[in-house]
Structures are given as structure tokens and as C-alpha cells.
Motif scaffolding. Sequence first.
Motif, mmCIF file in Angstrom:
data_model
loop_
_atom_site.group_PDB
_atom_site.id
_atom_site.type_symbol
_atom_site.label_atom_id
_atom_site.label_comp_id
_atom_site.label_asym_id
_atom_site.label_seq_id
_atom_site.Cartn_x
_atom_site.Cartn_y
_atom_site.Cartn_z
ATOM 1 N N TYR A 184 28.536 41.430 52.898
ATOM 2 C CA TYR A 184 28.097 41.610 54.281
ATOM 3 C C TYR A 184 29.274 41.334 55.199
ATOM 4 O O TYR A 184 30.040 40.398 54.972
ATOM 5 C CB TYR A 184 26.988 40.619 54.645
ATOM 6 N N ALA A 185 29.399 42.139 56.263
ATOM 7 C CA ALA A 185 30.422 41.881 57.275
ATOM 8 C C ALA A 185 30.025 40.671 58.112
ATOM 9 O O ALA A 185 30.850 39.843 58.468
ATOM 10 C CB ALA A 185 30.617 43.102 58.156
ATOM 11 N N ALA A 186 28.735 40.580 58.416
ATOM 12 C CA ALA A 186 28.147 39.480 59.184
ATOM 13 C C ALA A 186 26.675 39.436 58.797
ATOM 14 O O ALA A 186 26.193 40.362 58.141
ATOM 15 C CB ALA A 186 28.329 39.724 60.677
ATOM 16 N N PRO A 187 25.945 38.392 59.179
ATOM 17 C CA PRO A 187 24.533 38.315 58.779
ATOM 18 C C PRO A 187 23.749 39.587 59.130
ATOM 19 O O PRO A 187 23.643 39.956 60.292
ATOM 20 C CB PRO A 187 24.005 37.110 59.551
ATOM 21 N N GLY A 188 23.285 40.284 58.092
ATOM 22 C CA GLY A 188 22.457 41.461 58.283
ATOM 23 C C GLY A 188 23.163 42.756 58.618
ATOM 24 O O GLY A 188 22.527 43.781 58.759
ATOM 25 N N ILE A 189 24.486 42.753 58.748
ATOM 26 C CA ILE A 189 25.192 44.006 59.075
ATOM 27 C C ILE A 189 26.338 44.238 58.100
ATOM 28 O O ILE A 189 26.876 43.310 57.496
ATOM 29 C CB ILE A 189 25.720 44.028 60.522
ATOM 30 N N GLY A 190 26.712 45.500 57.963
ATOM 31 C CA GLY A 190 27.822 45.863 57.094
ATOM 32 C C GLY A 190 27.534 45.581 55.635
ATOM 33 O O GLY A 190 28.411 45.149 54.902
ATOM 34 N N HIS A 191 26.297 45.853 55.194
ATOM 35 C CA HIS A 191 25.856 45.526 53.837
ATOM 36 C C HIS A 191 26.318 46.584 52.838
ATOM 37 O O HIS A 191 26.137 47.772 53.044
ATOM 38 C CB HIS A 191 24.336 45.417 53.822
ATOM 39 N N THR A 192 26.943 46.143 51.749
ATOM 40 C CA THR A 192 27.365 47.005 50.649
ATOM 41 C C THR A 192 27.028 46.304 49.347
ATOM 42 O O THR A 192 27.263 45.106 49.209
ATOM 43 C CB THR A 192 28.898 47.237 50.689
ATOM 44 N N VAL A 193 26.469 47.044 48.387
ATOM 45 C CA VAL A 193 26.190 46.492 47.070
ATOM 46 C C VAL A 193 27.023 47.251 46.052
ATOM 47 O O VAL A 193 26.948 48.480 45.975
ATOM 48 C CB VAL A 193 24.695 46.587 46.705
ATOM 49 N N LEU A 194 27.823 46.517 45.294
ATOM 50 C CA LEU A 194 28.641 47.105 44.236
ATOM 51 C C LEU A 194 28.020 46.767 42.886
ATOM 52 O O LEU A 194 27.709 45.609 42.624
ATOM 53 C CB LEU A 194 30.060 46.530 44.272
ATOM 54 N N GLU A 195 27.818 47.759 42.032
ATOM 55 C CA GLU A 195 27.412 47.527 40.654
ATOM 56 C C GLU A 195 28.659 47.780 39.821
ATOM 57 O O GLU A 195 29.073 48.928 39.645
ATOM 58 C CB GLU A 195 26.260 48.441 40.268
ATOM 59 N N VAL A 196 29.276 46.687 39.343
ATOM 60 C CA VAL A 196 30.611 46.783 38.752
ATOM 61 C C VAL A 196 30.736 45.962 37.476
ATOM 62 O O VAL A 196 29.892 45.132 37.167
ATOM 63 C CB VAL A 196 31.674 46.306 39.762
ATOM 64 N N GLU A 197 31.819 46.211 36.769
ATOM 65 C CA GLU A 197 32.198 45.414 35.613
ATOM 66 C C GLU A 197 33.264 44.421 36.059
ATOM 67 O O GLU A 197 33.819 44.534 37.154
ATOM 68 C CB GLU A 197 32.751 46.320 34.518
ATOM 69 N N ASP A 198 33.574 43.460 35.193
ATOM 70 C CA ASP A 198 34.666 42.525 35.464
ATOM 71 C C ASP A 198 35.928 43.308 35.788
ATOM 72 O O ASP A 198 36.163 44.383 35.245
ATOM 73 C CB ASP A 198 34.944 41.654 34.240
ATOM 74 N N GLY A 199 36.751 42.760 36.658
ATOM 75 C CA GLY A 199 38.039 43.379 36.957
ATOM 76 C C GLY A 199 38.244 43.568 38.439
ATOM 77 O O GLY A 199 37.537 43.000 39.273
ATOM 78 N N CYS A 200 39.227 44.400 38.751
ATOM 79 C CA CYS A 200 39.615 44.653 40.133
ATOM 80 C C CYS A 200 38.965 45.938 40.633
ATOM 81 O O CYS A 200 38.942 46.941 39.921
ATOM 82 C CB CYS A 200 41.136 44.763 40.221
ATOM 83 N N HIS A 201 38.461 45.901 41.876
ATOM 84 C CA HIS A 201 37.805 47.064 42.465
ATOM 85 C C HIS A 201 38.307 47.221 43.896
ATOM 86 O O HIS A 201 38.303 46.263 44.665
ATOM 87 C CB HIS A 201 36.291 46.899 42.436
#
Length: 110
Positions: free
Chosen positions: A37-54
Motif C-alpha cells: 500500500y502507498a498509504a492506508p487504503g490507497i495504492g494497493h497492489t498484490v503480488l503473487e510471487v516466488e522467493d527472489g527479486c521482483h
Amino acid sequence: MRAPGSAALVAALTGLLLGAAPAAGAATADSGTLALYAAPGIGHTVLEVEDGCHTFPAPRPVGYADADPIADYALYSGPDCTGVALGAGRDATQWIPPLLSVHSVRIDFD
């Protein structure tokens, strides 16, 4: 004193529990989700990832991060986990003020 056959019952139940397959779609120890989240409730992104760098498509602010399952992570100013380490966290972490210009994350799920 135990009831007759209780040892056999315990052995059978233990075998069932140890042999149970993980639920379909369950995250393994080397993958999971990271919610940012960028701030509470805004700028929400969910990443489904494996270990490592993204690397993110563009630099972004991060004020809160939450991993499932629990993970250690570090946020970087450059792509491919280069540049300055702007912040690090474990599981759910909040930064006040938010970290600015986060371009990548290195994550290690438990």
C-alpha cells in the motif's frame, strides 16, 4: 490405563495427518503473496510471487506491506534489487513516512 486399541487409533490418525496433501492452490514455503500500500487504503497492489527479486514497472511509494505466508523482504530504489535499500520488513510492516521511489523488492518466504 488406556482403552484397548487406542494405540492403533493414534497410529492411524498420525499416519493420516502426516500423509495429508496440502490444499490445492496452497502456497509453498518458497512462494506466496505480498500486499503493498502507498498509504492506508490507497495504492494497493498484490503480488503473487516466488522467493527472489521482483521489479515493479515503475517506482512507487510504499507505506505498508503484508506477506502471506510470513516472509522477510527488503525494498530497493533500483531495478533488480540494486541501488539503495530503502527499508526492510517481516510479515506486516509500516513505514511513516512512506518509502518513496521503491523500484524492486527481494522476498524470502518462510
